[in-house]
Design a protein around this motif. Structure first.
Motif, PDB file in Angstrom:
ATOM      1  N   PRO A   2      -3.874   7.052  -1.999  1.00  0.00           N
ATOM      2  CA  PRO A   2      -4.803   6.121  -2.648  1.00  0.00           C
ATOM      3  C   PRO A   2      -5.071   4.916  -1.751  1.00  0.00           C
ATOM      4  O   PRO A   2      -4.294   4.640  -0.835  1.00  0.00           O
ATOM      5  N   LEU A   3      -6.155   4.194  -2.016  1.00  0.00           N
ATOM      6  CA  LEU A   3      -6.443   2.974  -1.254  1.00  0.00           C
ATOM      7  C   LEU A   3      -5.271   2.007  -1.370  1.00  0.00           C
ATOM      8  O   LEU A   3      -4.619   1.948  -2.416  1.00  0.00           O
ATOM      9  N   ALA A  63     -17.276   3.053  -3.494  1.00  0.00           N
ATOM     10  CA  ALA A  63     -15.859   3.211  -3.851  1.00  0.00           C
ATOM     11  C   ALA A  63     -15.493   4.692  -3.894  1.00  0.00           C
ATOM     12  O   ALA A  63     -14.426   5.093  -3.418  1.00  0.00           O
ATOM     13  N   GLY A  64     -16.392   5.517  -4.439  1.00  0.00           N
ATOM     14  CA  GLY A  64     -16.129   6.960  -4.514  1.00  0.00           C
ATOM     15  C   GLY A  64     -15.969   7.576  -3.128  1.00  0.00           C
ATOM     16  O   GLY A  64     -15.038   8.348  -2.879  1.00  0.00           O
ATOM     17  N   LYS A  67     -12.655   6.172  -1.467  1.00  0.00           N
ATOM     18  CA  LYS A  67     -11.455   6.711  -2.132  1.00  0.00           C
ATOM     19  C   LYS A  67     -11.257   8.177  -1.763  1.00  0.00           C
ATOM     20  O   LYS A  67     -10.127   8.622  -1.543  1.00  0.00           O
ATOM     21  N   SER A  68     -12.325   8.950  -1.698  1.00  0.00           N
ATOM     22  CA  SER A  68     -12.149  10.364  -1.382  1.00  0.00           C
ATOM     23  C   SER A  68     -11.724  10.544   0.075  1.00  0.00           C
ATOM     24  O   SER A  68     -10.872  11.378   0.386  1.00  0.00           O
ATOM     25  N   ALA A  70      -9.975   8.355   1.823  1.00  0.00           N
ATOM     26  CA  ALA A  70      -8.573   7.914   1.874  1.00  0.00           C
ATOM     27  C   ALA A  70      -7.663   8.985   1.286  1.00  0.00           C
ATOM     28  O   ALA A  70      -6.552   9.224   1.788  1.00  0.00           O
ATOM     29  N   GLY A  71      -8.133   9.652   0.242  1.00  0.00           N
ATOM     30  CA  GLY A  71      -7.336  10.688  -0.427  1.00  0.00           C
ATOM     31  C   GLY A  71      -7.059  11.893   0.455  1.00  0.00           C
ATOM     32  O   GLY A  71      -6.113  12.643   0.207  1.00  0.00           O
ATOM     33  N   LEU A  79      -9.914  -0.963   1.216  1.00  0.00           N
ATOM     34  CA  LEU A  79     -11.361  -1.143   1.003  1.00  0.00           C
ATOM     35  C   LEU A  79     -11.598  -2.623   0.700  1.00  0.00           C
ATOM     36  O   LEU A  79     -11.065  -3.164  -0.275  1.00  0.00           O
ATOM     37  N   GLY A  97     -12.657  -0.740  -7.842  1.00  0.00           N
ATOM     38  CA  GLY A  97     -11.447  -0.281  -7.152  1.00  0.00           C
ATOM     39  C   GLY A  97     -11.250  -0.793  -5.743  1.00  0.00           C
ATOM     40  O   GLY A  97     -10.385  -0.307  -5.013  1.00  0.00           O
ATOM     41  N   TRP A  98     -12.050  -1.799  -5.327  1.00  0.00           N
ATOM     42  CA  TRP A  98     -11.788  -2.432  -4.019  1.00  0.00           C
ATOM     43  C   TRP A  98     -10.367  -2.996  -4.038  1.00  0.00           C
ATOM     44  O   TRP A  98      -9.902  -3.474  -5.086  1.00  0.00           O
ATOM     45  N   THR A  99      -9.682  -2.969  -2.898  1.00  0.00           N
ATOM     46  CA  THR A  99      -8.321  -3.506  -2.880  1.00  0.00           C
ATOM     47  C   THR A  99      -8.281  -4.931  -2.344  1.00  0.00           C
ATOM     48  O   THR A  99      -7.253  -5.596  -2.450  1.00  0.00           O
TER      49      THR A  99
END
Ligand SMILES: [Zn+2]
Length: 292
Positions: A2-3, A63-64, A67-68, A70-71, A79, A97-99
């Protein structure tokens, strides 16, 4: 994976005297080049996004994509939102979902910058998201803001200290130290003494803006002095466009779009690898992930 948040990684990088590259992604292909380039070198990476890119694609798509990506890799990927003055855009990033996010209040006088940055700081902290903040005026053009290089205002050390004392949980701090966004017109004059003093007195990892065009020696000196995040945008944009144009020159009869997308990807990825290597990020994925 995950991020991840960037704050622990940047502290680890600063202590180990390397820097994590932060590339401004443009679209899915560029995000892919950034994550894949770092993966090939087993390096941590920051994918950052400018406000105009978010306005084009929307928070959710970006974000999608990230995230994908990074996954699918073992390296830590953060991010991050680059220069932003709009709390609604920041909230959108937090929700998607930005970190980490950046609030840039550097155009305001010190007290107003601090007051406005504090609002973003509270918003981000309550959501468990990191914040980058800026003091002084970094030269060049960033989105719609233009600051002449010779008018760029270096961050004042005492203001940096009081700012970081007021906001002690910043993920990373961006004082203006003489670098500029875009292409340099003259020789960049970096205020190394001031950078070192700011790091000594605040203990903060520093974000180096305006990385495109600095020499390897300048990068190394900045990183040794405490810069733990180095932003690269202008060169990445150039590779994005040149990747297409160069293939057109080599193969004028090419009519299929996928070879163009691949040529662009390879051009951007090569630059990502060069910069990650220059900043000392190669082979650091595990230690950065352990910190995160
Ligand atoms: Zn910047």
């Amino acid at each position: 994976m995950p991020l991840v948040p960037m704050k622990p990684m940047l502290r680890q990088a600063q202590a180990a005297k390397y820097a994590i590259a932060a590339f401004n992604m443009i679209d899915y292909n560029s995000a892919r080049a950034i994550v894949d380039g770092a993966t090939e070198l087993n390096a941590p990476i920051i994918v950052q996004v400018s406000v105009k890119t978010i306005k084009l694609w929307g928070h959710q798509s970006i974000a999608g994509w990230v995230k994908s990506l990074a996954g699918e890799t073992h390296i830590p990927v953060a991010l991050h939102l680059d220069h932003c003055k709009d709390l609604a855009v920041i909230q959108g990033c937090i929700d998607a979902g930005w970190t980490s996010v950046m609030y840039d209040g550097s155009a305001f006088p010190y007290e107003e910058n601090l007051a406005r940055t504090r609002e973003a700081y509270d918003l981000a902290r309550n959501a468990g998201v990191g914040l980058e903040a800026e003091i002084g005026a970094i030269g060049g053009t960033e989105d719609d803001k233009f600051v002449a290089e010779d008018e760029a205002i270096l961050a004042k050390v005492d203001e940096c200290v009081s700012f970081c004392e007021a906001l002690p949980d910043l993920a990373v701090f961006a004082p203006a130290i003489g670098t500029a966004h875009g292409e340099y017109k003259g020789e960049p004059k970096i205020a190394y003494d001031r950078l070192e003093k700011i790091v000594e007195l605040t203990g903060m990892p520093i974000a180096l803006h305006g990385g495109t065009g600095l020499t390897e020696a300048q990068f190394h000196r900045c990183i040794c002095s405490g810069c733990a995040k180095v932003n690269i945008s202008t060169m990445h944009k150039k590779r994005f466009i040149d990747g297409f144009i160069d293939l057109r020159g080599r193969d004028p009869r090419q009519k299929e779009p996928i070879p163009f997308i691949q040529a662009q990807y390879e051009a951007m990825k090569e630059d990502v690898r060069d910069m990650v290597e220059t900043f000392g990020g190669t082979g650091r994925a595990e230690e950065a992930a352990a910190a995160a």
